[in-house]
Design an enzyme around this catalytic site. Structure first.
Site, mmCIF file in Angstrom:
data_model
loop_
_atom_site.group_PDB
_atom_site.id
_atom_site.type_symbol
_atom_site.label_atom_id
_atom_site.label_comp_id
_atom_site.label_asym_id
_atom_site.label_seq_id
_atom_site.Cartn_x
_atom_site.Cartn_y
_atom_site.Cartn_z
ATOM 1 N N HIS A 37 0.841 -1.210 0.000
ATOM 2 C CA HIS A 37 0.000 0.000 0.000
ATOM 3 C C HIS A 37 0.875 1.258 0.000
ATOM 4 O O HIS A 37 0.606 2.222 -0.710
ATOM 5 C CB HIS A 37 -0.880 0.050 1.253
ATOM 6 C CG HIS A 37 -1.861 -1.073 1.394
ATOM 7 N ND1 HIS A 37 -1.775 -2.015 2.389
ATOM 8 C CD2 HIS A 37 -2.968 -1.386 0.673
ATOM 9 C CE1 HIS A 37 -2.780 -2.867 2.278
ATOM 10 N NE2 HIS A 37 -3.517 -2.511 1.248
ATOM 11 N N GLN A 61 -18.600 -6.056 -0.594
ATOM 12 C CA GLN A 61 -17.764 -6.853 -1.507
ATOM 13 C C GLN A 61 -17.294 -8.152 -0.873
ATOM 14 O O GLN A 61 -16.519 -8.890 -1.480
ATOM 15 C CB GLN A 61 -16.579 -6.030 -2.009
ATOM 16 C CG GLN A 61 -15.504 -5.760 -0.987
ATOM 17 C CD GLN A 61 -14.494 -4.751 -1.515
ATOM 18 O OE1 GLN A 61 -14.821 -3.598 -1.738
ATOM 19 N NE2 GLN A 61 -13.271 -5.194 -1.740
ATOM 20 N N GLY A 149 -3.197 -1.714 -7.188
ATOM 21 C CA GLY A 149 -2.125 -2.696 -7.308
ATOM 22 C C GLY A 149 -2.456 -3.796 -8.301
ATOM 23 O O GLY A 149 -3.610 -4.225 -8.422
#
Ligand code: AMP
Length: 285
Positions: A37, A61, A149
């Site tokens: 991160h 999610q 990412g």
């Protein structure tokens, strides 16, 4: 670093920055921050005037309630890490703030095959929830650039599609996966593994590397390479493989021959923790 918990306040801050024509970089996360991160934050710092990070563990999610309940929460430490890299704004809303009227059903966006396969198959509803929260966050923050990412390979492809389909004015910047020296892809979920689990988890990146080596050698078919990599994992008792697939890196469609950029993607469980990883394999031109 300013920490903000409510939407109105963050919108106020963002419009002030827009008036001053500041370039805004945004890194959405679910917290439990690690060097993967932080590398995104550093890249965003280098390419923008102001960097905003969000920390929000998005319930819609998670297809598995237990996974959601066990998701690590380390806000105090996250905040320290972000201050150390001079993040400007931290947006850390609670669930009520993001979903004042309850979750409802996220309005599904049709991403086609790209969202139906792999994670889409094993985590029903995951991408609907992910797209719902990413769109919400993008409409609030309105960043010039969005940093994600490649660790979540399928996710960043889908977010790229979301930006196009919803005509959102942001540019997606996808960054390489940060790994431990051992090769293990960094993940917030790794904190739930014990020493043995960490050792076992290494077999994921090893199987990806094996697939890469065999593909590059070029003597086996894609299907044979996949079989070899799966056999490697099958030998490890503590690993339950969900999928290991070799796909077209752009479309995620199955690859018959290694005649274009490919990606090997894996999802597996060990010690009750579900991990994903992937390797992009450029095509030799
Ligand atoms: P998460 O907090 O897991 O939702 O991740 C937030 C963002 O960080 C996503 O865009 C991830 O793809 C990215 N990310 C997570 N782990 C890594 C890693 N090991 N290397 C690079 N990016 C990562």
């Amino acid at each position: 670093m300013i920490t903000i918990n409510n939407i109105q306040e963050i919108e106020k801050q963002m419009s002030k920055l827009k008036v001053r024509q500041k370039k805004i970089g945004f890194v959405p996360t679910m917290g439990a921050l690690h060097a993967g991160h932080i590398a995104l934050v550093e890249k965003a710092k280098a390419q923008n005037d102001v960097v905003i990070v969000s920390i929000f563990v998005n319930p819609t999610q998670f297809n598995d309630k237990k996974d959601f309940d066990k998701y690590p929460a380390t806000l105090e430490n996250d905040s320290k890490l972000l201050k150390a890299v001079k993040c400007d704004l931290l947006f850390a809303p609670n669930v009520k703030e993001m979903y004042p009227d309850g979750f409802g059903n996220p309005e599904p966006v049709d991403f086609g095959y790209m969202a139906e396969t792999l994670e889409g198959e094993f985590r029903p509803g995951h991408f609907d929830g992910m797209a719902q929260i990413v769109e919400k966050l993008l409409r609030i923050v309105q960043p010039d650039k969005l940093y994600m990412g490649l660790k979540d390979y399928q996710q960043q492809l889908i977010v790229g599609e979301l930006i196009k389909k919803k005509d959102l004015k942001t540019k997606l910047v996808a960054s390489p996966t940060k790994r431990e020296k051992s090769g293990l892809a960094m993940s917030s979920r790794n904190t739930r593994l014990d020493a043995q689990g960490l050792e076992t988890a290494l077999e994921l990146s090893k199987s990806l590397k094996l697939a890469r080596k065999l593909l590059k050698e070029g003597t086996l078919t894609v299907a044979q390479v996949r079989r070899k990599a799966l056999d490697h994992l099958a030998k490890v008792k503590a690993i339950e493989t969900e999928y290991l697939e070799i796909r077209d890196a752009k479309t995620l469609k199955p690859l018959k021959a290694f005649d274009r950029k490919a990606v090997v993607l894996i999802a597996a469980k060990t010690g009750g923790v579900r991990l994903i990883d992937n390797l992009i394999i450029p095509h030799r031109a």
